[in-house]
Design a protein around this motif. Structure first.
Motif, PDB file in Angstrom:
ATOM      1  N   GLU A   5       0.828  -1.207   0.000  1.00  0.00           N
ATOM      2  CA  GLU A   5       0.000   0.000   0.000  1.00  0.00           C
ATOM      3  C   GLU A   5       0.860   1.254   0.000  1.00  0.00           C
ATOM      4  O   GLU A   5       0.537   2.248  -0.672  1.00  0.00           O
TER       5      GLU A   5
ATOM      6  N   ARG B 220      -2.818   2.937  -2.025  1.00  0.00           N
ATOM      7  CA  ARG B 220      -3.433   4.200  -1.627  1.00  0.00           C
ATOM      8  C   ARG B 220      -2.586   4.992  -0.653  1.00  0.00           C
ATOM      9  O   ARG B 220      -2.884   6.161  -0.373  1.00  0.00           O
TER      10      ARG B 220
ATOM     11  N   LYS C 131       0.748   5.526  -1.224  1.00  0.00           N
ATOM     12  CA  LYS C 131       2.011   5.831  -1.897  1.00  0.00           C
ATOM     13  C   LYS C 131       2.438   7.293  -1.776  1.00  0.00           C
ATOM     14  O   LYS C 131       3.627   7.608  -1.915  1.00  0.00           O
ATOM     15  N   ASP C 132       1.505   8.177  -1.515  1.00  0.00           N
ATOM     16  CA  ASP C 132       1.837   9.601  -1.399  1.00  0.00           C
ATOM     17  C   ASP C 132       1.987  10.052   0.052  1.00  0.00           C
ATOM     18  O   ASP C 132       2.055  11.260   0.321  1.00  0.00           O
ATOM     19  N   TYR C 133       2.058   9.087   0.977  1.00  0.00           N
ATOM     20  CA  TYR C 133       2.128   9.429   2.394  1.00  0.00           C
ATOM     21  C   TYR C 133       3.383   8.846   3.040  1.00  0.00           C
ATOM     22  O   TYR C 133       3.957   7.875   2.543  1.00  0.00           O
ATOM     23  N   HIS C 134       3.762   9.427   4.178  1.00  0.00           N
ATOM     24  CA  HIS C 134       4.945   8.962   4.911  1.00  0.00           C
ATOM     25  C   HIS C 134       4.586   7.910   5.970  1.00  0.00           C
ATOM     26  O   HIS C 134       5.352   6.970   6.188  1.00  0.00           O
TER      27      HIS C 134
ATOM     28  N   ASN D 177       7.938   5.973   5.886  1.00  0.00           N
ATOM     29  CA  ASN D 177       8.865   6.351   4.820  1.00  0.00           C
ATOM     30  C   ASN D 177       9.319   5.131   4.027  1.00  0.00           C
ATOM     31  O   ASN D 177      10.509   4.935   3.778  1.00  0.00           O
ATOM     32  N   LYS D 178       8.353   4.303   3.632  1.00  0.00           N
ATOM     33  CA  LYS D 178       8.564   3.120   2.804  1.00  0.00           C
ATOM     34  C   LYS D 178       9.354   2.025   3.514  1.00  0.00           C
ATOM     35  O   LYS D 178       9.909   1.134   2.877  1.00  0.00           O
TER      36      LYS D 178
ATOM     37  N   ASP E 191      -0.815   9.090   8.588  1.00  0.00           N
ATOM     38  CA  ASP E 191      -1.419   9.907   7.533  1.00  0.00           C
ATOM     39  C   ASP E 191      -2.715   9.281   7.036  1.00  0.00           C
ATOM     40  O   ASP E 191      -3.651   9.990   6.657  1.00  0.00           O
TER      41      ASP E 191
END
Length: 334
Positions: free
Chosen positions: A112, A117, A119-122, A140-141, A236
């Motif tokens: 994820e 969904r 991918k644009d969050y930390h 952070n991935k 987030d």
């Protein structure tokens, strides 16, 4: 290319994942829940039939797991011969590939955070509400595993004093209230004749008061758990997957509304509880990402509870003052 394997109590799925995190081939077969050797051998045969070279194998499996040494510990939906089983070592011996083990919810969360969904969050929180209840956190991935690899093993969190019992789960634990199997078991115990949680929800929609209470309990206590996560983690986004979250109409939306009623007013606009858009493939895709990142981090140490899993082109995710911790084994035959 990497192989991803999702071992469940009913089925095992094997998939070939390319560098764009796309599933190129997949195969499913019944898990032998009583004999790990049978399942390992079938995995080996499946990989052999695929006939593609790969860098490694990422395994998704329900916990608790020993991620430091690559062992399945006491997973409740697999028999006792699977307990304390060195899955990474055995599968590496069978295939000749490096093998990396991770909790199924952690891998779903990783997928994820990288391509879903989140991918644009930390700070990405994932929860699966299905046969059981699982959770994962990616920062952070990177998967957050805690000091000993047991972070976010939330199934046993006690929420309801003297609450429902469910197998080995602590009475009143979140899984004993909110999981699909617990919902079904409570309904049948109360005299309803149902096969799965969806049928309980159907009865609730038709006005059956017993079913309404059981479904309401599941939503309410899951919302309690998520509100606690917001208080401790401040994510987030919270992404829900699993059959209960995906197949019961309005379930996720209702849970989000309840969470908002349980947090401080300044946090309400920050609450985002959504459905996964990766459906049932998030664990497999996370396994593919794990294998790629694990291949980069092979031989490194684990520390500080974070596991770096960035794609090879971006480096191995090591940050100053932090070493990666890897559950990988590489044992080439011959």
């Amino acid at each position: 290319m990497n192989y991803a394997i999702d071992i469940g109590g009913t089925n095992t799925r094997v998939a070939l994942i390319n560098e764009n995190y796309e599933i190129e081939e997949r195969q499913q077969f019944a898990t032998d829940a009583q004999n790990p050797y049978v399942t390992i051998e079938e995995i080996r045969k499946t990989i052999q039939r695929f006939g593609k070279e790969a860098k490694g194998i990422g395994i998704s499996c329900p916990g608790p797991l020993d991620l430091l040494h690559g062992y399945i510990l006491t997973t409740t939906n697999l028999g006792e011969k699977w307990w304390n089983y060195p899955i990474c070592e055995k599968l590496s011996e069978a295939t000749g590939l490096p093998v990396y083990l991770e909790n199924d919810a952690n891998l779903a969360c990783l997928a994820e955070a990288v391509i879903g969904r989140g991918k644009d969050y930390h700070y990405v929180q994932f929860m699966t509400v299905s046969t059981g209840v699982g959770s994962g956190l990616v920062i952070n991935k990177k998967i957050y595993q805690g000091a000993h690899g047991f972070a976010h093993e939330i199934a046993n969190i006690p929420l309801w004093k003297d609450g429902p019992t469910h197998g080995s789960i602590y009475p009143g634990g979140v899984e004993a209230i909110c999981s699909g199997t617990a919902i079904t078991a409570r309904a049948n115990k109360a005299g309803l004749n149902v096969a799965h949680a969806g049928e309980v929800n159907d009865l609730a929609e038709s006005g059956n008061e017993t079913a309404m209470q059981i479904i309401d309990d599941a939503k309410e206590f899951l919302a309690n758990a998520i509100a606690i996560i917001y208080a401790f983690i401040d994510p987030d986004i919270v992404i829900l997957g699993g059959s209960v979250a995906l197949k019961i109409p309005g379930f996720v939306e209702d849970v989000e509304m309840r969470v908002k009623s349980k947090v401080f007013s300044n946090i309400v606009p920050l609450v985002h509880v959504v459905k996964t858009n990766l459906n049932e493939d998030s664990g497999l895709l996370g396994g593919g990402i794990l294998a790629l990142g694990g291949a980069v981090a092979q031989g490194s140490q684990r520390a500080h509870g974070l596991r770096g899993l960035l794609p090879a082109a971006q480096g191995n995710g090591v940050q100053p003052g932090m070493q990666l911790r890897s559950a990988g084994f590489s044992k080439r035959r011959g």
